[in-house]
Design a protein around this motif. Structure first.
Motif: not given
Length: 471
Positions: A334-340, A382-385, A421-425
Motif C-alpha cells: 500500500a505504501a509503495l502504491f501510494g508513493a507511486t 491501486a485500490a483494487l490491487f 491481477a485485475a488491479g495490476l492490469a
C-alpha cells in the motif's frame, strides 16, 4: 549521443527512464499475479523479484531522481553541477537494472528478504546512487540556503537509500550476509527501509511541492515538514517484526514496537501539512479536481493506510495471526502504491519543464480525456490491487484460525489473486497512457523556459510559521 552537456537533460532522461521501468515492473507484476491465480503460466519465482526490484530500484530511483532534480530547478533555478556526470549516473543505473533483471531471468540472484540483483549489479547501482548524490549536493552548494523543504526529503532519501542498500545487501561480502542474529536484523531492517527510507521520502518530498505549487499557497509549516522527514528515520528500527518467531533479543522486539507506534506521529504531521497547504473551500476543490490534485489526495490516503497498518503489525497480538499471510506485505505494498501515485502527481505538475505550451500560455500540456483516463486507471488499479491483497490475507488468517497450523494458506489466498491481477492490469494500462502524455509533452527540441518559482530565503516574522512559500 548518450552524453550531452545540455541543461536539464539529466532530469528528463532520468524521469523518462523511470517511467519505462515502471511499465516493466507492472508488466512483470501482472504476469506474476496471473500465474499465481492460475490464469496463465510463467516462472512466478522470477517474475515477482523483477516486479519488486524494478519498482524500487528502477522506477523510484530514476523517476524519483528526475522529479527531484526538476523540483530543484523549479524552486531554486539551479543548474545541475555536472550534466555529463548526471547522465553517466542515469545510464549506469539503467545498466545495473538491466543486468540485474537479465540475471533474475536466468535464476541468478542474491539472497535477502526477497531475491535481489546479483552482486556486480548491486555495486553498479550503488555507485550510480553515490555519483548522483555527489552531483546533487554540489549543485545545492551553489545556492544560498534555506532550500524548499522537499529538497531535504530528496537528499535524505538518497543518503538513507545508499546506507540501507549497502548494509541490507551486505555488499562487503559477495556471498551475502550469512546466518546469525545480526544478519537477520540487518535484513529485517532492509525489507522495511527500502520502502520507508527510500521510496516514501522521495514521494513525500514531491507531495509537498505539488501541494504548494498546485494550490499556489505557501507550505503551511516548515516545522511539520521537518518532523515528517526526521520521523521517518524511526522506520529503520521496525524491521524486527518481519522476523517474528526467530531467536531475536526481547529488547529488539520492544524497540521495534515502540518505534513503529511513534512513526504514526510524523505521518499524521505530514498529512496535516499537505491538507492545510491545499486549504479548504472552492479553491481547494478546484485544485483537487485537477490530475495532480486527485493523485495527491489518493496517494496520500493510501500511504497513510499503509503506515497505520505497518505500525499495528508490530504488535505481537496482531503478528501471531498475520505472519506468513499476505497481510504481512499489505502495508508495504500500500505504501509503495501510494508513493507511486504521489510521484505521478509530481510528473503532472512538472510537465511544463518538458514542453512549453503550444499556442496560448494557459493551454494545458495534456488532453483532459487522457489525463482523466490515466488517473482513473491508476487510482482504481491501486485500490483494487491493495483490496485484493487484503482479501487474500484475511482469508488466510481465517483459514489459520479454523484449521490451525495445517491450513493451506496458498489455496486460501486464491480468491484475492484475481483482484490483484485485475488491479495490476488497470494500473499498467494507466502508465501506458501516461507514457503517451509525457512523450507528447517532451516532443520539442528545447524545454520550457519558465520563470523560476523560488522559496523565500528570509521570511518575515509574520510568515515564519508558514515556512517557505512556492509561487
Amino acid at each position: 549521443m548518450l552524453i550531452r552537456d545540455q541543461a536539464g537533460r539529466t532530469a528528463r532522461l532520468a524521469l523518462q527512464s523511470g517511467l519505462g521501468w515502471l511499465i516493466v515492473a507492472f508488466a512483470a507484476g501482472l504476469a506474476a499475479a496471473l500465474s499465481a491465480a492460475g490464469l496463465a503460466g510463467g516462472p512466478i519465482h522470477r517474475l515477482q523479484p523483477i516486479f519488486l526490484n524494478t519498482l524500487l530500484f528502477g522506477w523510484f530511483a530514476l523517476g524519483g531522481a528526475g522529479v527531484g532534480l526538476l523540483i530543484i530547478q523549479r524552486t531554486l533555478g539551479a543548474v545541475l553541477y555536472s550534466e555529463p556526470l548526471g547522465q553517466v549516473s542515469v545510464w549506469l543505473w539503467n545498466a545495473a537494472n538491466a543486468t540485474g533483471v537479465a540475471a533474475l531471468l536466468l535464476d541468478r540472484w542474491s539472497p535477502g528478504p526477497f531475491p535481489g540483483y546479483i552482486w556486480p549489479a548491486q555495486l553498479a547501482w550503488l555507485l550510480a546512487l553515490l555519483l548522483f548524490l555527489l552531483n546533487a549536493t554540489r549543485t545545492l552548494g551553489t545556492v544560498r540556503e534555506p532550500f524548499f523543504i522537499g529538497t531535504g526529503y530528496f537528499l535524505a532519501a538518497l543518503t538513507w537509500g545508499g546506507a540501507v542498500y549497502f548494509l541490507g545487501n551486505g555488499l562487503w561480502r559477495p556471498d551475502g550476509l550469512g546466518a546469525g542474529a545480526a544478519p537477520a536484523l540487518l535484513q529485517g531492517m532492509y525489507a522495511v527501509s527500502v520502502v520507508w527510507l527510500w521510496a516514501v521520502p522521495l514521494a513525500l518530498g514531491t507531495a509537498l511541492y505539488v501541494a504548494a505549487a498546485a494550490s499556489g499557497r505557501p507550505l503551511y509549516s516548515r516545522k511539520l515538514a521537518q518532523l515528517g522527514l526526521w520521523g521517518l528515520a524511526l522506520h529503520a528500527a521496525t524491521g524486527v517484526q518481519r522476523l517474528w518467531g526467530a531467536p531475536v533479543p526481547a529488547w529488539a522486539q520492544a524497540v521495534s514496537t515502540a518505534a513503529a507506534v511513534l512513526t504514526l506521529v510524523p505521518l499524521l504531521a505530514f498529512a496535516v501539512n499537505v491538507n492545510e497547504t491545499l486549504g479548504r473551500g472552492p479553491h481547494a476543490a478546484a485544485v483537487q479536481a485537477r490530475p495532480p490534485g486527485r493523485l495527491l489526495r489518493f496517494g496520500l490516503w493510501l500511504a497513510l493506510a499503509g503506515g497505520v497498518a505497518a505500525a499495528l503489525q508490530t504488535l505481537s497480538l496482531v503478528q501471531r495471526y498475520v505472519y506468513g499471510t499476505q497481510w504481512s506485505v499489505a502495508p508495504w505494498l500500500a505504501a509503495l502504491f501510494g508513493a507511486t501515485l504521489l510521484q505521478l502527481a509530481g510528473v503532472y505538475e512538472l510537465l511544463p519543464l518538458l514542453r512549453p505550451p503550444k499556442d496560448r500560455p494557459g493551454e494545458p500540456l495534456y488532453g483532459e480525456r487522457a489525463a482523466r483516463a490515466h488517473v482513473a486507471l491508476s487510482a482504481g488499479g491501486a485500490a483494487l490491487f491493495v483490496l485484493g491483497v487484503v482479501l487474500s490475507g484475511s482469508l488466510q488468517v481465517a483459514a489459520r484460525l479454523s484449521q490451525g497450523a495445517s491450513a493451506g494458506l496458498a489455496a486460501a489466498a486464491a480468491p484475492g489473486l484475481a483482484a490483484q491481477a485485475a488491479g495490476l492490469a488497470l494500473f499498467l494500462a494507466g502508465q501506458v497512457v501516461l507514457g503517451a502524455i509525457v512523450a507528447r509533452a517532451a516532443a520539442v527540441r528545447e524545454p520550457a523556459r519558465l520563470p523560476v518559482v523560488v522559496t523565500n530565503p528570509r521570511p518575515r516574522p509574520s510568515t515564519e510559521r508558514h515556512g517557505h512559500p512556492v509561487g
